[in-house]
Design a protein around this motif. Sequence first.
Motif, PDB file in Angstrom:
ATOM      1  N   VAL A   1       0.857  -1.182   0.000  1.00  0.00           N
ATOM      2  CA  VAL A   1       0.000   0.000   0.000  1.00  0.00           C
ATOM      3  C   VAL A   1       0.889   1.227   0.000  1.00  0.00           C
ATOM      4  CG1 VAL A   1      -1.831   1.211   1.193  1.00  0.00           C
ATOM      5  CG2 VAL A   1      -1.715  -1.262   1.294  1.00  0.00           C
TER       6      VAL A   1
ATOM      7  N   PRO B   1       2.029   5.035   0.124  1.00  0.00           N
ATOM      8  CA  PRO B   1       1.643   6.360   0.592  1.00  0.00           C
ATOM      9  C   PRO B   1       2.047   7.416  -0.410  1.00  0.00           C
ATOM     10  CG  PRO B   1       3.681   5.738   1.636  1.00  0.00           C
ATOM     11  CD  PRO B   1       3.296   4.612   0.709  1.00  0.00           C
TER      12      PRO B   1
ATOM     13  N   GLN C   1      -3.466   4.195  -1.026  1.00  0.00           N
ATOM     14  CA  GLN C   1      -3.605   5.246  -0.026  1.00  0.00           C
ATOM     15  C   GLN C   1      -2.769   6.407  -0.501  1.00  0.00           C
ATOM     16  OE1 GLN C   1      -1.586   4.608   3.549  1.00  0.00           O
ATOM     17  NE2 GLN C   1      -2.557   6.300   4.615  1.00  0.00           N
ATOM     18  N   ARG C   2      -3.409   7.546  -0.709  1.00  0.00           N
ATOM     19  CA  ARG C   2      -2.675   8.635  -1.327  1.00  0.00           C
ATOM     20  C   ARG C   2      -2.350   9.713  -0.308  1.00  0.00           C
ATOM     21  NH1 ARG C   2      -4.680  10.929  -6.128  1.00  0.00           N
ATOM     22  NH2 ARG C   2      -6.690  11.099  -5.171  1.00  0.00           N
TER      23      ARG C   2
ATOM     24  N   PRO D   1      -1.902  10.682   3.925  1.00  0.00           N
ATOM     25  CA  PRO D   1      -2.844  10.658   5.023  1.00  0.00           C
ATOM     26  C   PRO D   1      -3.273  12.017   5.551  1.00  0.00           C
ATOM     27  CG  PRO D   1      -0.634  10.383   5.828  1.00  0.00           C
ATOM     28  CD  PRO D   1      -0.537  10.675   4.358  1.00  0.00           C
TER      29      PRO D   1
ATOM     30  N   GLN E   1      -9.714   8.235  -0.150  1.00  0.00           N
ATOM     31  CA  GLN E   1      -8.759   8.161  -1.235  1.00  0.00           C
ATOM     32  C   GLN E   1      -8.092   6.796  -1.298  1.00  0.00           C
ATOM     33  OE1 GLN E   1      -6.324  11.508  -0.441  1.00  0.00           O
ATOM     34  NE2 GLN E   1      -7.712  12.897  -1.447  1.00  0.00           N
TER      35      GLN E   1
ATOM     36  N   ARG F   1      -7.862   3.397  -2.483  1.00  0.00           N
ATOM     37  CA  ARG F   1      -8.500   2.893  -3.685  1.00  0.00           C
ATOM     38  C   ARG F   1      -7.647   1.863  -4.357  1.00  0.00           C
ATOM     39  NH1 ARG F   1      -9.488   8.146  -6.310  1.00  0.00           N
ATOM     40  NH2 ARG F   1      -9.728   8.601  -4.130  1.00  0.00           N
TER      41      ARG F   1
END
Lengths: 103, 304
Positions: free
Chosen positions: B216, B218, B245-246, B248, B256, B258
């Motif tokens: 995932v 960031p 996860q773009r 936090p 977001q 996705r």
Amino acid sequence: MTTRALAHLRSNLSAVDSEGEWPDPFLPRGLERLVVRLFGRQIRCAECGRELFKGVPFLWRGKLWLFGAYEHVIRVSFVSSEAMEFRHAQLDECPSSERPWVQ
Amino acid sequence: MAVLTAIITHLEAPAVRRQLDYLRDLSPASRFVVCHGGSRAAFEELADKDALFIDDPSLRGSARQQSYNAILRAVYEGRVAQDTDIELVYFMEYDHLVLASDFERRLEELAGASPAGLFAKGASRRNDTNWPHFTRYKDDAGINRFFAELSCRDDPWARWGCLGSGMLLRREALAALSAVPDPPRVYLEMFIPTVVYHLGFDVVDVDAVSDLYAGVLPGVESPAQALIDSRATPTDRLCLFHLKQRGPGRSNRKEQLRVLVAAGGNVAPVRHDGNTPCFADLPDHFYASRGTGSSIGGVASGSA
């Protein structure tokens, strides 16, 4: 392959969300970005040394504002009577021997 | 140690059905329950024995106000309470794509790494951060009073946060969560880990004990990095879940999360009306669901 990858990249860029609600701005967003772009300094993670964000500190009415921090979740603490340090709040952004997969 | 996977969705019936078909094909022995927060008509059309209708208006409103209180209670009372085999409940949102058929085994391994009640990505105490969901609630007297009365800890002011999709709850923690009387409707990414903590359970960041979510990524630049900078290691690791996860920081980070475009892959996350993409945007040949609803209850900008 490269063409295909770039096509996907374009699709992804189109998926970037619009700006979210910004509940407590000090300056209009555009102006703040300009200030950060002109005067911003690298704020680095005290743990891993990588850049957290570019920011501009500003004192105003008892508050220390840190322009540029809004887009990033950061951890902050005093490490001496007059020094603060910043760290990544998310482990997956902060490399360590326990997380060699963090880029 | 049996796992129940709860899928939180708002999509139209055909899309949900395709997602269920995919998951059942992927892992036939697994148990799934759909928590449908969309329209009643879509839920009734779904007509699946493994679906629960979640009648919570917060799921149909602003993403920043979304609460999972009704979902947690419905899953516990509707599925877990009477099935003593279920030890772990995995909550995932509709745009969280499971790729590995042995995902339950790996979730069990994760649960074996700690006796914690909740495992979640990015789970950490947020009092010393600028996390917007901490800052916006910190002066709310009603919420502070709720936590103070609930807490069995020495620090009732502690506030935790985590990513909303991909939470793994131990049975005991879910039971305690669902038994909390009159819980306020507070944004789930702050509320769930904080309540679990104050109920006396440990809350663990998956990244601290496992590489389960190593894929995932960031940061909004991650797909570009993977594709252009040849920094494809994270995406190569997308063997278990396919998430995105773009970053936090902003107030709407959760939605977001996705489906991530993998390096050289054939999945492209595309905006879905407001800020919520979904299976509707996946090509048919890759995946099952192609939703038609713009969001929960037809209200734009919500996420399940």
